[in-house]
Structure formats: structure tokens, C-alpha cells
Design a protein around this motif. Structure first.
Motif, PDB file in Angstrom:
ATOM      1  N   LEU A 156      -6.644   4.274   1.355  1.00 53.42           N
ATOM      2  CA  LEU A 156      -6.446   4.919   2.657  1.00 53.42           C
ATOM      3  C   LEU A 156      -7.611   4.637   3.597  1.00 53.42           C
ATOM      4  O   LEU A 156      -7.420   4.340   4.781  1.00 53.42           O
ATOM      5  N   ARG A 157      -8.815   4.709   3.055  1.00 57.31           N
ATOM      6  CA  ARG A 157      -9.997   4.475   3.884  1.00 57.31           C
ATOM      7  C   ARG A 157     -10.064   3.023   4.351  1.00 57.31           C
ATOM      8  O   ARG A 157     -10.461   2.739   5.482  1.00 57.31           O
TER       9      ARG A 157
ATOM     10  N   ASP B  29       1.190   8.670   2.803  1.00 57.57           N
ATOM     11  CA  ASP B  29       0.536   9.127   1.577  1.00 57.57           C
ATOM     12  C   ASP B  29       1.637   9.679   0.669  1.00 57.57           C
ATOM     13  O   ASP B  29       2.157  10.766   0.895  1.00 57.57           O
TER      14      ASP B  29
ATOM     15  N   CYS C 189      -7.259  11.383 -12.883  1.00 55.11           N
ATOM     16  CA  CYS C 189      -8.160  11.401 -11.731  1.00 55.11           C
ATOM     17  C   CYS C 189      -9.404  10.543 -11.954  1.00 55.11           C
ATOM     18  O   CYS C 189      -9.827   9.796 -11.076  1.00 55.11           O
TER      19      CYS C 189
ATOM     20  N   SER D  93      -0.999   6.861  -6.324  1.00 52.47           N
ATOM     21  CA  SER D  93      -2.192   7.161  -7.105  1.00 52.47           C
ATOM     22  C   SER D  93      -1.812   7.459  -8.552  1.00 52.47           C
ATOM     23  O   SER D  93      -0.708   7.930  -8.829  1.00 52.47           O
TER      24      SER D  93
ATOM     25  N   LEU E 126      -9.387  14.512   3.439  1.00 55.02           N
ATOM     26  CA  LEU E 126      -9.781  13.098   3.456  1.00 55.02           C
ATOM     27  C   LEU E 126      -9.499  12.483   4.817  1.00 55.02           C
ATOM     28  O   LEU E 126     -10.303  11.700   5.346  1.00 55.02           O
TER      29      LEU E 126
ATOM     30  N   TYR F 247      -4.716  17.167   3.887  1.00 55.42           N
ATOM     31  CA  TYR F 247      -5.768  16.881   2.914  1.00 55.42           C
ATOM     32  C   TYR F 247      -6.982  16.389   3.688  1.00 55.42           C
ATOM     33  O   TYR F 247      -6.870  15.412   4.442  1.00 55.42           O
TER      34      TYR F 247
ATOM     35  N   ARG G 169      -9.549   6.580 -11.455  1.00 55.77           N
ATOM     36  CA  ARG G 169      -9.539   6.033 -10.090  1.00 55.77           C
ATOM     37  C   ARG G 169      -8.531   4.899  -9.988  1.00 55.77           C
ATOM     38  O   ARG G 169      -8.875   3.728  -9.808  1.00 55.77           O
TER      39      ARG G 169
ATOM     40  N   THR H 296      -7.425   7.263  -2.360  1.00 54.55           N
ATOM     41  CA  THR H 296      -8.446   7.548  -1.347  1.00 54.55           C
ATOM     42  C   THR H 296      -9.092   6.272  -0.837  1.00 54.55           C
ATOM     43  O   THR H 296      -9.252   6.067   0.376  1.00 54.55           O
ATOM     44  N   ASP H 297      -9.487   5.402  -1.744  1.00 51.32           N
ATOM     45  CA  ASP H 297     -10.148   4.157  -1.370  1.00 51.32           C
ATOM     46  C   ASP H 297      -9.227   3.290  -0.514  1.00 51.32           C
ATOM     47  O   ASP H 297      -9.640   2.723   0.503  1.00 51.32           O
TER      48      ASP H 297
ATOM     49  N   PHE I 230     -15.927  18.061   4.715  1.00 49.23           N
ATOM     50  CA  PHE I 230     -15.071  17.891   3.547  1.00 49.23           C
ATOM     51  C   PHE I 230     -15.283  19.116   2.673  1.00 49.23           C
ATOM     52  O   PHE I 230     -16.422  19.554   2.479  1.00 49.23           O
TER      53      PHE I 230
ATOM     54  N   THR J  64     -12.414  11.172   7.371  1.00 51.46           N
ATOM     55  CA  THR J  64     -12.478   9.723   7.582  1.00 51.46           C
ATOM     56  C   THR J  64     -12.328   9.376   9.053  1.00 51.46           C
ATOM     57  O   THR J  64     -13.013   8.483   9.577  1.00 51.46           O
TER      58      THR J  64
END
Length: 481
Positions: A149-150, A257, A304, A295, A176, A174, A307, A146-147, A21, A180
Motif C-alpha cells: 500500500l505504501r 484494501d 502477521c 495479506s 495506515l 485503518y 509479513r 502495508t508495504d 498512528f 501515510t
């Protein structure tokens, strides 16, 4: 006798050792070192390190939206609801949030998938945007996109499979996604965006990538970043239709995304969600599996640190949905601050409300300024030999290509660096400008890039670009064949 460590290079989860990363990358780490040196009095040819690599709008000087700030303030300190300094629409949003919190306090837990009142508002937002019914029970809130997507990608992590699940990822991307995929033991299927055609996405390239991957994995997921990061492209309606047809033919789960949906700068282009186009296409495409993400960190919002994010899942099997929500239960709940921000994003001031005029003025200024800065970067980065840059029509970054000499390539090899890493490191050391080399986002073999954000305010951005151009001309001269 000292105890034997349980965690060693050999015993740790090996997937984590292979993760990459770019924050901090070698260049960013060196930038942080130089920054500390300057604080301690060490002299460089510049007075400060300029971090021009991160997609952090407020960190780069963007002012927060007043409506968001005031609503959050009332939720944190409810006694201010009695104050005359807050408009009625701000008070109404804050009271709604507080009335739906346990104990009427944002210090409480919410439901694991997020507050119902916020998810219902998100569903209204999606329905108004797409003209397609949205069910709040198909939405979960997350601590940033991000959270979310994971969480969704984790559903595909099946250690019992004979071959790893394959995830199709755009290059450049990106990081991420790539990190991941490695963390979860999946297989990364790279498909290349066409730089020569404004970073467009060709279905023929998707077919090449998936066909070459079949001996290594079982392709399961197609990741789309629209508008693109770091490439700044925006998919047309026809592009999206063709991608959906491809995903249907290959039985792929679409992971969209869409966090930059407000960041479209070309008046001839428009953001279309994958859900909207999928349902417009009708059967059988409207029955395909899809997860889309939004987001609060990007767009005009730039929150940002809050979150704030959501995910909408479409056409997921009922039993799988239950497993997904069981997974969310184990994560307790997303941050309440982020949920408040998402409520404000999806329920902004309306034309008949007192905060509307200021909200629209601030929003228009931010997006208009981003458009101006995108155009400025495009013009300047195409003004010298050895750099070329596609027109930036979306997102928050430019991804210029560096045309390097054989001498520069040999020097990078001698230093055990990639050529764009050499370029970025020398830029940092000579000018103080910190960018991310393209090797960390992905690029076609034999091409070299760097990612630069145009989030700094215009006076600061002009200073950054001027420093880059001076460095570039010196670099090209130094490494001339």
C-alpha cells in the motif's frame, strides 16, 4: 564546544511530526507501563493487562495452520525432505520453492517483485477467484499488505504539483492510510461511512467529500477497505458497481484494501473483488486504474509475523509500471518467509492431496469460531444502555458506539483528552482491558467509539466482554448527569 545537531524539531521532515498512528497510543502506552509495573510487583485491581486492541490472530491464541508450518519448516531445513513425517504435497510445495531460490536456499535474495513462481501462483489464484485473466507481471509481492500500500501511494507523492494530491479515505479507517498520506505530503479527504445503515457507503457522501476538497487538493485516489476495518461491513455487488462508476466519473485511481476477503460471516453476503466487478461491467470501466491488496496476516491464516502480502496493479501505464518496478528494485526484495506463506495461501492442499482434510478442518474451525465470536460481541455490546453496536458481518473487530453524558464530556475536556480516550483510559485503569479509542480511527464529530478485536479465544473473549460491561455500567453511573 558541543556539535550542533543536524536533526531538530525544525529541520526534520515536518510531515513526520504530523503523523499519527495508534500503536502505541496513549492508552496502549499506559497499558505497557502497567504491565511492567505488575512484573515489578506493583499491585492493581487486576492481575494482568489484556491487550484486546490488535489484529494479531496468533498473538491472541489462534493456532497456526499445520500446512503452512510444515511447508516453511522444509524450506528452512531441506534435509527434512527425507523424513517420513511430512506429507507428499507439503514436500512438493517446499521443493518447488527451493528449486526456484538462488542456491536453493531461502536465505538468498529473490527478484525485487518476488519469486516468479509465487507471482504466477498468485495470478492463478486471482483468476480462479474472479474469472478474469491475471498476468503475473502485474503482481508484486510485499512484506505484508502495508508495504505494498505504501509503495503504490508513494507513486502519487508529487512535490512539484501546485496542489497536493488528494486521497479519499473512509472514516472510520485503518490509520495506515491517514499516517501515510501525511508522511507523503498528500491531502486526506474524509468520507464518512453511514453508521445508522450498518456502516454502508453512500455515493452521495463520496460526492460531498470530493466536492468540498477541491479547493485544497487535486483528488487522485479513492481508498476502499472491504471488508471494512474497523467497521466490519461488507460491500454488496451493487455498492461496488456504484463506487466504480463514481471513480470513473471523477477519474480516480482505486486502491482496494481486500485483506479481509476470507472474513465474511453473514451467509447472505459475499466478498467481491473490485477487479472482478470492474471487468464484469465492461467498457469503459474495465480500463480503469486499480491496485488491489491481499495479506497473509488476516483471513484464517493469521501469519502477521511472516509479513506476507501481494499487490495486483491493473491498467497501469507501461512507463509508470517501469517506474514502480524501479522503486521496488531499491527495496531489494520482500521477505522469503512471507513469499512461502503466500504460495501456500494461493496454492492450498487440493481435494486429492493428503493434507486436504486437515487443512479444511482447521480453516473451517477458525472461520466458524470467528463468526461465533462476532455474533457474541454483537449481542453482548447491545445488552446495556449507553453502548450500541452494528452487526459484525466481516473482518475481525467490533466498533461499538459509546453514548456519553455531558458530565463525561466535560471531564474529558478538563483532562485534555477526547471523550473516548477518557473512556478507554478509565477502562484500562479499572479493569486491565486495553482497547483503542475511536478518535484514532476517525468518527463523525459528536460520536464516540472504541475498537475491540474478537480474536481472543471464546473463553478469554467472554472474560474480556464481562470486564468491559462491568466497567461500562460503573462509568455510566459515575458520570450520570
Amino acid at each position: 564546544m558541543e556539535p550542533i545537531p543536524n536533526l531538530t524539531q525544525e529541520t526534520i521532515n515536518q510531515n513526520l511530526r504530523n503523523m499519527e498512528f495508534p500503536w502505541p497510543s496513549l492508552v496502549v502506552s499506559r497499558g505497557n507501563e502497567i504491565e511492567n509495573d505488575i512484573k515489578l510487583g506493583k499491585k492493581y485491581s487486576f492481575k494482568q493487562v489484556i491487550h484486546a486492541h490488535a489484529g494479531d490472530p496468533q498473538g491472541m491464541g489462534q493456532k497456526p495452520m499445520t500446512f503452512f508450518q510444515k511447508t516453511v519448516s522444509l524450506c528452512i531445513e531441506p534435509s527434512l525432505l527425507q523424513s517420513d513425517n511430512y506429507p507428499s504435497d507439503v514436500k512438493q510445495r517446499a521443493m518447488t520453492i527451493l528449486q526456484n531460490c538462488r542456491g536453493q536456499s531461502i536465505g538468498s535474495y529473490s527478484d525485487s517483485s518476488g519469486m516468479e513462481v509465487v507471482r504466477k501462483q498468485v495470478a492463478k489464484f486471482i483468476q480462479q477467484r474472479d474469472g478474469v485473466t491475471s498476468n503475473y507481471e502485474d503482481i508484486f509481492l510485499s512484506s505484508g499488505a502495508t508495504d505494498g500500500l505504501r509503495v503504490v501511494l508513494y507513486l502519487f507523492s508529487n512535490r512539484d504539483a501546485t496542489r497536493p494530491p488528494g486521497v479519499m479515505i473512509p472514516i472510520p479507517q485503518y490509520p495506515l492510510f491517514s499516517s501515510t498520506v501525511v508522511e507523503y505530503g498528500m491531502y486526506q479527504i474524509n468520507y464518512y461511512l453511514n453508521e445508522e445503515a450498518q456502516w454502508s457507503l453512500d455515493v452521495s457522501e463520496l460526492r460531498r467529500a470530493i466536492n468540498e476538497s477541491r479547493t485544497h487538493c487535486e483528488p487522485k485516489v479513492l481508498v476502499i477497505i472491504n471488508p471494512g476495518n474497523p467497521s466490519g461491513f461488507v460491500l454488496s455487488k451493487t455498492d461496488i458497481q456504484n463506487i466504480i462508476k463514481f471513480a470513473y466519473e471523477e477519474n480516480l485511481f482505486i486502491l482496494a484494501d481486500e485483506v479481509y476477503q476470507y472474513n465474511v460471516y453473514d451467509p447472505d453476503l459475499e466478498f467481491y473483488s473490485f477487479k472482478k466487478i470492474m471487468f464484469e461491467m465492461g467498457p469503459p470501466y474495465d480500463k480503469m486504474e486499480l491496485a488491489s491488496f491481499m495479506s497473509g496476516s488476516k483471513g484464517y491464516m493469521g501469519e502477521c509475523g511472516a509479513r506476507s502480502g501481494y499487490c495486483e496493479i491493473v491498467n497501469l501505464d507501461c512507463e509508470i509500471k517501469e517506474i514502480l518496478y524501479k522503486l521496488l528494485l531499491a527495496r531489494l526484495c520482500p521477505t522469503l518467509l512471507g513469499q512461502i506463506i503466500m504460495y501456500c495461501i494461493t496454492y492450498p492442499p487440493q481435494p486429492d492431496e493428503p493434507s486436504y482434510k486437515l487443512f479444511e478442518m482447521e480453516k473451517s474451525y477458525i472461520l466458524g469460531s470467528l463468526k461465533e465470536r462476532a455474533e457474541y460481541c454483537y449481542a453482548k455490546l447491545n445488552s446495556v444502555q449507553g453502548l450500541s453496536c452494528n452487526k459484525v458481518v466481516g473482518a475481525m473487530y467490533v466498533y461499538p458506539r459509546i453514548h456519553l453524558s455531558q458530565k463525561a464530556l466535560k471531564e474529558a475536556e478538563a483532562r485534555n483528552q477526547t471523550p473516548d480516550e477518557l473512556y478507554a483510559m478509565e477502562m484500562l485503569e479499572s479493569s486491565g482491558v486495553c482497547v483503542i479509542p475511536g478518535c484514532l480511527f476517525g468518527q463523525k464529530p459528536g460520536t464516540y467509539h472504541f475498537r475491540l478485536t474478537f480474536l481472543p479465544q471464546m473463553d478469554r473473549l467472554k472474560e474480556i466482554i464481562e470486564k468491559i460491561l462491568i466497567f461500562h455500567q460503573n462509568f455510566i453511573e459515575e458520570y450520570k448527569d
